[in-house]
Design a protein around this motif. Structure first.
Motif, mmCIF file in Angstrom:
data_model
loop_
_atom_site.group_PDB
_atom_site.id
_atom_site.type_symbol
_atom_site.label_atom_id
_atom_site.label_comp_id
_atom_site.label_asym_id
_atom_site.label_seq_id
_atom_site.Cartn_x
_atom_site.Cartn_y
_atom_site.Cartn_z
ATOM 1 N N VAL A 112 -85.343 10.822 71.220
ATOM 2 C CA VAL A 112 -85.166 11.953 72.140
ATOM 3 C C VAL A 112 -86.053 13.111 71.700
ATOM 4 N N SER A 113 -86.939 13.513 72.572
ATOM 5 C CA SER A 113 -87.775 14.672 72.256
ATOM 6 C C SER A 113 -87.187 15.898 72.948
ATOM 7 N N ILE A 114 -86.857 16.915 72.170
ATOM 8 C CA ILE A 114 -86.201 18.094 72.743
ATOM 9 C C ILE A 114 -87.127 19.299 72.624
ATOM 10 N N THR A 115 -87.356 19.958 73.736
ATOM 11 C CA THR A 115 -88.228 21.135 73.779
ATOM 12 C C THR A 115 -87.386 22.361 74.092
ATOM 13 N N LEU A 116 -87.464 23.340 73.221
ATOM 14 C CA LEU A 116 -86.744 24.592 73.434
ATOM 15 C C LEU A 116 -87.456 25.414 74.501
ATOM 16 N N VAL A 117 -86.701 25.891 75.475
ATOM 17 C CA VAL A 117 -87.269 26.720 76.546
ATOM 18 C C VAL A 117 -86.649 28.114 76.459
ATOM 19 N N ARG A 118 -87.506 29.123 76.501
ATOM 20 C CA ARG A 118 -87.040 30.515 76.508
ATOM 21 C C ARG A 118 -87.393 31.152 77.843
ATOM 22 N N PRO A 119 -86.637 32.163 78.246
ATOM 23 C CA PRO A 119 -87.001 32.871 79.471
ATOM 24 C C PRO A 119 -88.446 33.356 79.396
ATOM 25 N N GLY A 120 -89.190 33.133 80.463
ATOM 26 C CA GLY A 120 -90.599 33.532 80.501
ATOM 27 C C GLY A 120 -91.546 32.403 80.136
ATOM 28 N N ASP A 121 -91.041 31.327 79.530
ATOM 29 C CA ASP A 121 -91.905 30.194 79.183
ATOM 30 C C ASP A 121 -92.462 29.546 80.447
ATOM 31 N N GLU A 122 -93.705 29.090 80.335
ATOM 32 C CA GLU A 122 -94.339 28.348 81.427
ATOM 33 C C GLU A 122 -94.931 27.074 80.856
ATOM 34 N N PHE A 123 -94.805 25.993 81.602
ATOM 35 C CA PHE A 123 -95.382 24.735 81.157
ATOM 36 C C PHE A 123 -95.579 23.838 82.373
ATOM 37 N N SER A 124 -96.276 22.726 82.194
ATOM 38 C CA SER A 124 -96.544 21.802 83.296
ATOM 39 C C SER A 124 -95.838 20.483 83.045
ATOM 40 N N LEU A 125 -95.286 19.934 84.125
ATOM 41 C CA LEU A 125 -94.649 18.617 84.071
ATOM 42 C C LEU A 125 -94.863 17.936 85.412
ATOM 43 N N GLY A 127 -97.247 17.203 87.203
ATOM 44 C CA GLY A 127 -98.172 17.851 88.131
ATOM 45 C C GLY A 127 -97.649 19.152 88.701
ATOM 46 N N LEU A 128 -96.555 19.651 88.176
ATOM 47 C CA LEU A 128 -95.955 20.890 88.676
ATOM 48 C C LEU A 128 -95.967 21.953 87.582
ATOM 49 N N LYS A 129 -96.012 23.203 88.045
ATOM 50 C CA LYS A 129 -95.899 24.314 87.099
ATOM 51 C C LYS A 129 -94.434 24.735 87.033
ATOM 52 N N ILE A 130 -93.901 24.845 85.849
ATOM 53 C CA ILE A 130 -92.502 25.236 85.662
ATOM 54 C C ILE A 130 -92.465 26.583 84.938
ATOM 55 N N ARG A 131 -91.659 27.485 85.444
ATOM 56 C CA ARG A 131 -91.461 28.752 84.733
ATOM 57 C C ARG A 131 -89.959 28.975 84.580
ATOM 58 N N ALA A 132 -89.549 29.388 83.394
ATOM 59 C CA ALA A 132 -88.127 29.634 83.152
ATOM 60 C C ALA A 132 -87.822 31.117 83.290
ATOM 61 N N GLY A 133 -86.674 31.421 83.851
ATOM 62 C CA GLY A 133 -86.214 32.797 83.968
ATOM 63 C C GLY A 133 -84.842 32.921 83.330
ATOM 64 N N GLU A 134 -84.492 34.140 82.958
ATOM 65 C CA GLU A 134 -83.214 34.355 82.278
ATOM 66 C C GLU A 134 -82.074 34.423 83.292
ATOM 67 N N ALA A 135 -81.044 33.657 83.040
ATOM 68 C CA ALA A 135 -79.829 33.715 83.857
ATOM 69 C C ALA A 135 -78.777 34.526 83.106
ATOM 70 N N LEU A 136 -77.816 35.064 83.835
ATOM 71 C CA LEU A 136 -76.745 35.865 83.222
ATOM 72 C C LEU A 136 -75.446 35.073 83.335
ATOM 73 N N HIS A 137 -75.075 34.441 82.217
ATOM 74 C CA HIS A 137 -73.957 33.497 82.290
ATOM 75 C C HIS A 137 -73.111 33.475 81.012
ATOM 76 N N ARG A 145 -88.265 27.980 87.951
ATOM 77 C CA ARG A 145 -89.144 28.002 89.120
ATOM 78 C C ARG A 145 -90.093 26.823 89.013
ATOM 79 N N ILE A 146 -90.218 26.050 90.083
ATOM 80 C CA ILE A 146 -90.988 24.808 90.083
ATOM 81 C C ILE A 146 -92.019 24.940 91.191
#
Ligand SMILES: [Zn+2]
Ligand SMILES: [Zn+2]
Length: 249
Positions: A112-125, A127-137, A145-146
């Motif tokens: 299992v490969s685990i990648t830590l994602v932080r709000p504001g991170d951007e990466f590609s998967l 063929g899509l661009k993924i951006r993470a945003g902070e949720a309040l939970h 965002r995909i």
């Protein structure tokens, strides 16, 4: 590139008929799974996917209704001869997964490969661009965002309506946003219709599909849509999501 979204689970931690716990599929070059709560694994099969097709899972947060079928998915793949799976998630994902997997020594051979994602991170998967945003939970939680070249989606995970989620969703084609309770429910860490609508007023979102529905929403669906629209204003399509609903954008 056209994008297809399949709602796998539109329910929550309290079960009610017809709604599995959280799960959403985005079909691109390869399928990307977002969240994998209880029932999502069965919904994957019902939507026509083999576990072997799901090489990547992205988690919004670690509440059980968003992750409890993830180890079961990894095990299903292992039973079918595939040891590897790639998981993206917020802080704590690796410790959570390793603690859980540690209870099942026969699953040690899972890779299992685990990648830590932080709000504001951007990466590609896929063929899509993924951006993470902070949720309040109330714990580390993300929305995603995909984007293809010309289409864009946001999946909120669990959150109150926030400025960060509004920025993440600026100008998108489809927002799949949690709306846990109808009015006039007072709640923190989750969304209710009027605040949700007000939060995205003028954000340029074309269509909103509501998910993460508690049993209190049963029979209140049409009214919830009207309450979202009351805050949001016209010119946006709003609807209640259904398990196994396919949305092409
Ligand atoms: Zn949650
Ligand atoms: Zn949840």
């Amino acid at each position: 590139m056209e994008l297809e979204v399949i709602l796998l689970g539109t329910g929550v931690g309290i079960p009610h008929s017809g709604r599995a716990q959280a799960g959403l599929m985005v079909k691109a070059e390869e399928p990307l799974l977002f969240d994998c709560g209880a029932g999502a694994l069965l919904r994957l099969a019902e939507a026509g996917f083999s576990p072997l097709e799901i090489d990547v899972a992205l988690l919004t947060h670690l509440h059980l209704d968003h992750v409890s079928d993830l180890l079961a998915l990894a095990k299903a793949r292992w039973l079918m001869g595939e040891n590897e799976i790639s998981v993206f998630g917020p802080g704590g994902t690796e410790a959570w997964f390793e603690a859980l997997r540690g209870l099942y020594p026969y699953l040690e051979e899972l890779d299992v490969s685990i990648t830590l994602v932080r709000p504001g991170d951007e990466f590609s998967l896929a063929g899509l661009k993924i951006r993470a945003g902070e949720a309040l939970h109330g714990l580390p939680a993300l929305g995603y965002r995909i984007e293809s070249e010309d289409k864009s989606i946001v999946y909120s995970g669990d959150t109150e309506p926030t400025e960060s989620m509004r920025r993440l969703a600026e100008g998108i084609d489809l927002l799949v946003h949690e709306c846990s309770f109808p009015e006039p429910f007072i709640v923190t860490n989750h969304s209710t219709p009027k605040r949700l609508g007000e939060n995205f007023r003028g954000a340029g979102v074309k269509r909103i599909v509501l998910t993460h529905l508690y049993p209190q929403t049963i029979g209140r669906e049409a009214e919830m849509v009207q309450d979202v629209l009351a805050g949001l204003g016209p010119d946006v399509e709003v609807e209640i999501g259904q398990d196994l609903q396919k949305i092409e954008i």
